[in-house]
Design a protein around this motif. Structure first.
Motif, PDB file in Angstrom:
ATOM      1  N   GLU A 115       0.822  -1.199   0.000  1.00  0.00           N
ATOM      2  CA  GLU A 115       0.000   0.000   0.000  1.00  0.00           C
ATOM      3  C   GLU A 115       0.864   1.261   0.000  1.00  0.00           C
ATOM      4  OE1 GLU A 115      -3.421  -2.129   2.770  1.00  0.00           O
ATOM      5  OE2 GLU A 115      -2.586  -0.187   3.361  1.00  0.00           O
ATOM      6  N   LEU A 116       0.208   2.381  -0.302  1.00  0.00           N
ATOM      7  CA  LEU A 116       0.897   3.665  -0.325  1.00  0.00           C
ATOM      8  C   LEU A 116       0.216   4.595   0.669  1.00  0.00           C
ATOM      9  CD1 LEU A 116       3.076   5.420  -1.764  1.00  0.00           C
ATOM     10  CD2 LEU A 116       1.246   6.202  -3.301  1.00  0.00           C
ATOM     11  N   SER A 117       0.993   5.188   1.561  1.00  0.00           N
ATOM     12  CA  SER A 117       0.431   6.166   2.504  1.00  0.00           C
ATOM     13  C   SER A 117       0.105   7.465   1.765  1.00  0.00           C
ATOM     14  CB  SER A 117       1.428   6.448   3.633  1.00  0.00           C
ATOM     15  OG  SER A 117       1.630   5.290   4.409  1.00  0.00           O
ATOM     16  N   LEU A 118      -0.940   8.142   2.248  1.00  0.00           N
ATOM     17  CA  LEU A 118      -1.403   9.369   1.590  1.00  0.00           C
ATOM     18  C   LEU A 118      -1.554  10.500   2.593  1.00  0.00           C
ATOM     19  CD1 LEU A 118      -4.246   7.834  -0.628  1.00  0.00           C
ATOM     20  CD2 LEU A 118      -1.924   8.419  -1.357  1.00  0.00           C
ATOM     21  N   LEU A 119      -1.377  11.728   2.097  1.00  0.00           N
ATOM     22  CA  LEU A 119      -1.626  12.936   2.879  1.00  0.00           C
ATOM     23  C   LEU A 119      -2.636  13.782   2.113  1.00  0.00           C
ATOM     24  CD1 LEU A 119       1.931  13.988   4.132  1.00  0.00           C
ATOM     25  CD2 LEU A 119       0.073  12.998   5.486  1.00  0.00           C
ATOM     26  N   ALA A 120      -3.670  14.237   2.800  1.00  0.00           N
ATOM     27  CA  ALA A 120      -4.712  15.020   2.147  1.00  0.00           C
ATOM     28  C   ALA A 120      -4.129  16.251   1.462  1.00  0.00           C
ATOM     29  CB  ALA A 120      -5.767  15.457   3.166  1.00  0.00           C
ATOM     30  N   ASP A 121      -4.708  16.575   0.306  1.00  0.00           N
ATOM     31  CA  ASP A 121      -4.382  17.759  -0.498  1.00  0.00           C
ATOM     32  C   ASP A 121      -3.089  17.632  -1.301  1.00  0.00           C
ATOM     33  OD1 ASP A 121      -6.698  19.053   0.410  1.00  0.00           O
ATOM     34  OD2 ASP A 121      -5.651  19.836   2.163  1.00  0.00           O
ATOM     35  N   GLU A 122      -2.370  16.514  -1.191  1.00  0.00           N
ATOM     36  CA  GLU A 122      -1.189  16.324  -2.024  1.00  0.00           C
ATOM     37  C   GLU A 122      -1.596  15.967  -3.455  1.00  0.00           C
ATOM     38  OE1 GLU A 122       2.700  14.862   0.414  1.00  0.00           O
ATOM     39  OE2 GLU A 122       1.259  13.331  -0.160  1.00  0.00           O
ATOM     40  N   ILE A 123      -0.733  16.233  -4.406  1.00  0.00           N
ATOM     41  CA  ILE A 123      -0.933  15.852  -5.805  1.00  0.00           C
ATOM     42  C   ILE A 123      -0.014  14.667  -6.098  1.00  0.00           C
ATOM     43  CG2 ILE A 123      -0.880  16.597  -8.199  1.00  0.00           C
ATOM     44  CD1 ILE A 123      -2.932  18.046  -6.465  1.00  0.00           C
ATOM     45  N   ILE A 124      -0.615  13.576  -6.568  1.00  0.00           N
ATOM     46  CA  ILE A 124       0.151  12.365  -6.837  1.00  0.00           C
ATOM     47  C   ILE A 124      -0.144  11.875  -8.251  1.00  0.00           C
ATOM     48  CG2 ILE A 124       0.178  11.690  -4.394  1.00  0.00           C
ATOM     49  CD1 ILE A 124      -2.034   9.673  -5.042  1.00  0.00           C
ATOM     50  N   THR A 125       0.620  10.876  -8.690  1.00  0.00           N
ATOM     51  CA  THR A 125       0.400  10.251  -9.993  1.00  0.00           C
ATOM     52  C   THR A 125      -0.298   8.912  -9.789  1.00  0.00           C
ATOM     53  OG1 THR A 125       2.400  11.284 -10.875  1.00  0.00           O
ATOM     54  CG2 THR A 125       1.530   9.384 -12.071  1.00  0.00           C
ATOM     55  N   VAL A 126      -1.331   8.657 -10.601  1.00  0.00           N
ATOM     56  CA  VAL A 126      -2.095   7.412 -10.467  1.00  0.00           C
ATOM     57  C   VAL A 126      -2.280   6.787 -11.855  1.00  0.00           C
ATOM     58  CG1 VAL A 126      -3.322   8.208  -8.409  1.00  0.00           C
ATOM     59  CG2 VAL A 126      -4.325   8.596 -10.661  1.00  0.00           C
ATOM     60  N   TRP A 127      -2.532   5.470 -11.880  1.00  0.00           N
ATOM     61  CA  TRP A 127      -2.858   4.767 -13.114  1.00  0.00           C
ATOM     62  C   TRP A 127      -3.605   3.484 -12.778  1.00  0.00           C
ATOM     63  CZ3 TRP A 127       1.981   5.130 -11.018  1.00  0.00           C
ATOM     64  CH2 TRP A 127       2.615   3.921 -10.658  1.00  0.00           C
ATOM     65  N   ARG A 128      -4.337   2.988 -13.764  1.00  0.00           N
ATOM     66  CA  ARG A 128      -5.078   1.742 -13.593  1.00  0.00           C
ATOM     67  C   ARG A 128      -4.276   0.613 -14.227  1.00  0.00           C
ATOM     68  NH1 ARG A 128      -9.988   2.267 -11.514  1.00  0.00           N
ATOM     69  NH2 ARG A 128     -11.000   4.317 -11.608  1.00  0.00           N
ATOM     70  N   SER A 129      -4.163  -0.483 -13.506  1.00  0.00           N
ATOM     71  CA  SER A 129      -3.403  -1.632 -14.001  1.00  0.00           C
ATOM     72  C   SER A 129      -4.343  -2.731 -14.468  1.00  0.00           C
ATOM     73  CB  SER A 129      -2.495  -2.184 -12.899  1.00  0.00           C
ATOM     74  OG  SER A 129      -1.531  -1.214 -12.540  1.00  0.00           O
ATOM     75  N   PRO A 130      -4.019  -3.396 -15.562  1.00  0.00           N
ATOM     76  CA  PRO A 130      -4.853  -4.507 -16.046  1.00  0.00           C
ATOM     77  C   PRO A 130      -5.010  -5.582 -14.980  1.00  0.00           C
ATOM     78  CG  PRO A 130      -3.238  -3.866 -17.697  1.00  0.00           C
ATOM     79  CD  PRO A 130      -2.855  -3.151 -16.437  1.00  0.00           C
ATOM     80  N   GLY A 131      -6.240  -6.077 -14.818  1.00  0.00           N
ATOM     81  CA  GLY A 131      -6.491  -7.147 -13.860  1.00  0.00           C
ATOM     82  C   GLY A 131      -6.760  -6.669 -12.456  1.00  0.00           C
ATOM     83  N   LEU A 132      -6.568  -5.329 -12.195  1.00  0.00           N
ATOM     84  CA  LEU A 132      -6.798  -4.799 -10.848  1.00  0.00           C
ATOM     85  C   LEU A 132      -8.251  -4.355 -10.720  1.00  0.00           C
ATOM     86  CD1 LEU A 132      -5.222  -4.203  -8.218  1.00  0.00           C
ATOM     87  CD2 LEU A 132      -4.896  -1.866  -9.074  1.00  0.00           C
ATOM     88  N   ASP A 133      -8.860  -4.644  -9.586  1.00  0.00           N
ATOM     89  CA  ASP A 133     -10.253  -4.245  -9.349  1.00  0.00           C
ATOM     90  C   ASP A 133     -10.404  -2.742  -9.592  1.00  0.00           C
ATOM     91  OD1 ASP A 133     -12.553  -3.226  -7.557  1.00  0.00           O
ATOM     92  OD2 ASP A 133     -12.857  -5.405  -7.585  1.00  0.00           O
ATOM     93  N   SER A 134     -11.559  -2.349 -10.190  1.00  0.00           N
ATOM     94  CA  SER A 134     -11.781  -0.941 -10.541  1.00  0.00           C
ATOM     95  C   SER A 134     -11.864  -0.029  -9.322  1.00  0.00           C
ATOM     96  CB  SER A 134     -13.065  -0.805 -11.370  1.00  0.00           C
ATOM     97  OG  SER A 134     -14.188  -1.266 -10.630  1.00  0.00           O
ATOM     98  N   SER A 135     -12.032  -0.592  -8.129  1.00  0.00           N
ATOM     99  CA  SER A 135     -12.090   0.230  -6.919  1.00  0.00           C
ATOM    100  C   SER A 135     -10.717   0.703  -6.486  1.00  0.00           C
ATOM    101  CB  SER A 135     -12.738  -0.556  -5.772  1.00  0.00           C
ATOM    102  OG  SER A 135     -14.055  -0.923  -6.103  1.00  0.00           O
ATOM    103  N   TYR A 136      -9.661   0.216  -7.151  1.00  0.00           N
ATOM    104  CA  TYR A 136      -8.308   0.507  -6.708  1.00  0.00           C
ATOM    105  C   TYR A 136      -7.497   1.130  -7.834  1.00  0.00           C
ATOM    106  CZ  TYR A 136      -9.905  -2.702  -3.140  1.00  0.00           C
ATOM    107  OH  TYR A 136     -10.627  -3.307  -2.161  1.00  0.00           O
ATOM    108  N   LEU A 137      -6.452   1.825  -7.439  1.00  0.00           N
ATOM    109  CA  LEU A 137      -5.507   2.441  -8.367  1.00  0.00           C
ATOM    110  C   LEU A 137      -4.094   2.169  -7.895  1.00  0.00           C
ATOM    111  CD1 LEU A 137      -7.128   5.997  -8.788  1.00  0.00           C
ATOM    112  CD2 LEU A 137      -7.089   4.196 -10.534  1.00  0.00           C
ATOM    113  N   MET A 138      -3.186   2.202  -8.827  1.00  0.00           N
ATOM    114  CA  MET A 138      -1.772   2.255  -8.476  1.00  0.00           C
ATOM    115  C   MET A 138      -1.380   3.720  -8.417  1.00  0.00           C
ATOM    116  SD  MET A 138      -0.646  -0.702  -7.860  1.00  0.00           S
ATOM    117  CE  MET A 138       1.081  -0.200  -7.736  1.00  0.00           C
ATOM    118  N   ALA A 139      -0.502   4.054  -7.510  1.00  0.00           N
ATOM    119  CA  ALA A 139      -0.139   5.455  -7.325  1.00  0.00           C
ATOM    120  C   ALA A 139       1.340   5.582  -7.006  1.00  0.00           C
ATOM    121  CB  ALA A 139      -0.975   6.071  -6.200  1.00  0.00           C
ATOM    122  N   GLU A 140       1.849   6.777  -7.321  1.00  0.00           N
ATOM    123  CA  GLU A 140       3.251   7.095  -7.009  1.00  0.00           C
ATOM    124  C   GLU A 140       3.275   8.431  -6.282  1.00  0.00           C
ATOM    125  OE1 GLU A 140       7.606   7.775  -9.127  1.00  0.00           O
ATOM    126  OE2 GLU A 140       5.836   7.319 -10.353  1.00  0.00           O
TER     127      GLU A 140
END
Length: 352
Positions: A310-335
């Protein structure tokens, strides 16, 4: 000089005594005539049908205007204590304080609770709801102000000025009628007396006073319908104020409803650990072949990673996200800051 002043004083006293005696005599004559009419022992002058219709319309206008004012105040100020306070202060000619609406109070409670709870999904939802309630309170105060100024106050002026004037003149008209009818009865009794001619002249004079007062009262009664035409404009202003208020409420609630839907999704979503990929499999989710589109996203809520994937998050930050094949639509990969991991999609807002 002293004798002259004493003479003036005696003349004044004499005039006062004479005026007082005439007043008492007139009051007694009117009371006697009214009593005899009530007992059916004296005739009374009847009013024409047109006047009676106008008088009934004025009575009806007074009755329903009072009810409309009273019930409209109940609508805009549901609290009996607040209405009582306003009534008392108005009677004392003192300013009425601008009290917060129940929505204002509730909104402040929600904001205070959100501050105490912190930046959790529930805390942020409370903050959004509190701000929305305060917007509703502001819209309600605006609606109340418009209703009072453009609907209630014009109706009150109609009651306090026009209707009071009409009732006062109707009372004078009734007195003139009693004087005329009493003089008519006296003329009949004194038909063959030596004062018959004088009494007849007095009767004619009183009849002229009655007809003159009847014309004045009739003109005032005719003005009621003109005033009610103006009340149509006041009623339109009231309805427009209510329409604008409910539109504002609908817009505010629609916006906060969408935000709460996202918060509910977060609360109802399964834990990330059930969908998390093993750390060694994260490389398979990286957008290395150009087939996955990266997006910028704003973090809505804080989140502390529970597993290595998992990736920790802080409110109001701007991050990069993408959808990975085979991953449930409720989830994203993020950097974020060189770290990559799995996040719930409802924790972020994709930026266009």
């Amino acid at each position: 000089a002293t004798e002259h002043e004493e003479g003036k004083l005696l003349n004044s006293l004499g005039s006062f005594t004479s005026s007082f005696r005439r007043g008492v005599t007139t009051a007694f004559t009117r009371a006697r005539q009214s009593t005899e009419e009530w007992l059916g022992q004296a005739e009374r002058t009847g009013y024409d049908p047109e006047y009676m219709k106008l008088a009934q319309q004025a009575d009806s206008a007074k009755l329903w205007t009072e009810r409309l004012v009273r019930q409209t105040e109940v609508v805009i100020r549901p609290s009996p204590n607040e209405r009582l306070e306003k009534f008392v202060l108005t009677k004392l000619d003192r300013p009425v304080p601008d009290r917060p609406t129940p929505s204002d109070v509730l909104g402040q409670y929600m904001i205070d609770a959100a501050t105490d709870i912190g930046a959790s999904p529930f805390g942020r939802a409370l903050l959004k709801c509190g701000q929305a309630e305060q917007q509703l309170g502001c819209a309600q105060r605006e609606m109340i102000g418009t209703t009072v100024n453009q609907f209630i106050e014009p109706l009150r002026r109609f009651l306090n000025e026009e209707i009071k004037t009409i009732n006062r003149e109707r009372s004078v008209l009734n007195q003139r009628r009693l004087d005329q009818d009493a003089a008519t009865a006296q003329a009949k009794r004194a038909k063959n007396s030596e004062h018959a001619e004088q009494i007849e002249r007095e009767k004619q004079r009183l009849h002229g006073d009655f007809e003159h007062q009847l014309d004045i009262t009739r003109q005032l009664l005719t003005g009621v319908q003109r005033s009610q035409m103006k009340h149509v404009e006041n009623l339109q202003a009231f309805i427009e104020a209510q329409h604008r208020y409910h539109q504002q409420c609908a817009a505010v609630l629609a916006e906060v409803k969408g935000e709460l839907h996202s918060a509910f999704q977060i609360a109802a979503s399964p834990s990330l650990e059930f969908a998390a990929l093993p750390a060694e499999d994260l490389e398979d989710c990286e957008p290395t072949d150009g087939s996955v589109t990266e997006s910028r996203a704003k973090v809505l809520y804080d989140y502390d990673a529970q597993t290595d994937g998992e990736l920790s998050l802080l409110a109001d930050e701007i991050i990069t996200v993408w959808r990975s094949p085979g991953l449930d639509s409720s989830y994203l990969m993020a950097e974020r800051g060189g770290d990559r991991g799995l996040i719930l999609a409802v924790y972020v807002e994709i930026l266009q």
